[in-house]
Write an enzyme that holds these catalytic residues in place. Structure first.
Site, PDB file in Angstrom:
ATOM      1  N   GLY A   1     -14.579 -17.145  -0.873  1.00 31.18           N
ATOM      2  CA  GLY A   1     -14.616 -15.981   0.012  1.00 31.18           C
ATOM      3  C   GLY A   1     -15.803 -15.063  -0.217  1.00 31.18           C
ATOM      4  N   HIS A   2     -16.693 -15.407  -1.147  1.00 28.55           N
ATOM      5  CA  HIS A   2     -17.810 -14.494  -1.498  1.00 28.55           C
ATOM      6  C   HIS A   2     -19.101 -15.269  -1.666  1.00 28.55           C
ATOM      7  CE1 HIS A   2     -20.010 -11.360  -3.814  1.00 28.55           C
ATOM      8  NE2 HIS A   2     -19.202 -10.538  -3.180  1.00 28.55           N
ATOM      9  N   PHE A   3     -19.765 -15.624  -0.773  1.00 28.38           N
ATOM     10  CA  PHE A   3     -19.491 -15.644   0.661  1.00 28.38           C
ATOM     11  C   PHE A   3     -19.593 -17.094   1.085  1.00 28.38           C
ATOM     12  CE2 PHE A   3     -21.583 -11.630  -0.361  1.00 28.38           C
ATOM     13  CZ  PHE A   3     -20.686 -10.710   0.122  1.00 28.38           C
TER      14      PHE A   3
ATOM     15  N   VAL B   1     -22.482 -16.159  -3.520  1.00 26.30           N
ATOM     16  CA  VAL B   1     -23.088 -15.237  -4.477  1.00 26.30           C
ATOM     17  C   VAL B   1     -21.989 -14.818  -5.458  1.00 26.30           C
ATOM     18  CG1 VAL B   1     -24.198 -12.975  -4.766  1.00 26.30           C
ATOM     19  CG2 VAL B   1     -24.731 -14.366  -2.761  1.00 26.30           C
TER      20      VAL B   1
END
Length: 153
Positions: free
Chosen positions: A56-58, A63
């Site tokens: 989810g990041h990203f 990252v």
């Protein structure tokens, strides 16, 4: 103990888990190569695409979250402070974060070199300065405050 003695060590996951309580998915250091108990440590985190946080990041540009880089520094520092004889078997809790700066993205394939040095220790509390490097370039630096506490059973 002579504070000028350098300790080149080779601690892997098994030995790290004997010192700090963190476990998957929140154990964020893979090995320790240098340590002066209670003073200084050099540890490493191999960042892979398999990290849970990259979902989810990203998804379009993975990252490593800055807060997890700071957590990696804190865990490395915890290995150093909890290796000191009077703190063995205890837990290092976050007390605060100061002067955090993020200078470079950390992405899958990077190897974080985590260098942490104790600035001040008074009783069960202290401050450490940590710098995370990727390829000898600063990715993050921060001061972390900590409190040493008992592990509850």
């Amino acid at each position: 103990m002579d504070n000028n003695i350098e300790f080149n060590v080779n601690l892997g996951i098994k030995e790290i888990k004997e010192i700090i309580p963190h476990r998957y998915p929140f154990l964020l250091i893979d090995k320790v190569t240098y340590m002066e108990p209670g003073k200084k440590v050099v540890a490493y985190k191999n960042v892979t695409m398999n990290e849970y946080f990259f979902q989810g990041h990203f998804p379009q540009e993975p990252v490593m979250p800055g807060v997890l880089i700071v957590e990696s520094l804190a865990q490395a520092g915890a290995v150093a402070i909890l290796s000191q004889e009077n703190f063995k078997g205890k837990i290092a809790y976050f007390g605060g974060i100061n002067k955090a700066k993020f200078r470079k993205k950390v992405v899958p394939g990077d190897i974080l070199r985590l260098e942490v040095e104790m600035i001040k220790i008074k009783g069960p509390a202290g401050i450490a300065k940590g710098i995370a490097y990727v390829d000898d370039k600063k990715a993050c630096e921060a001061e972390v405050m900590f409190m040493i506490g008992d592990a509850s059973v």
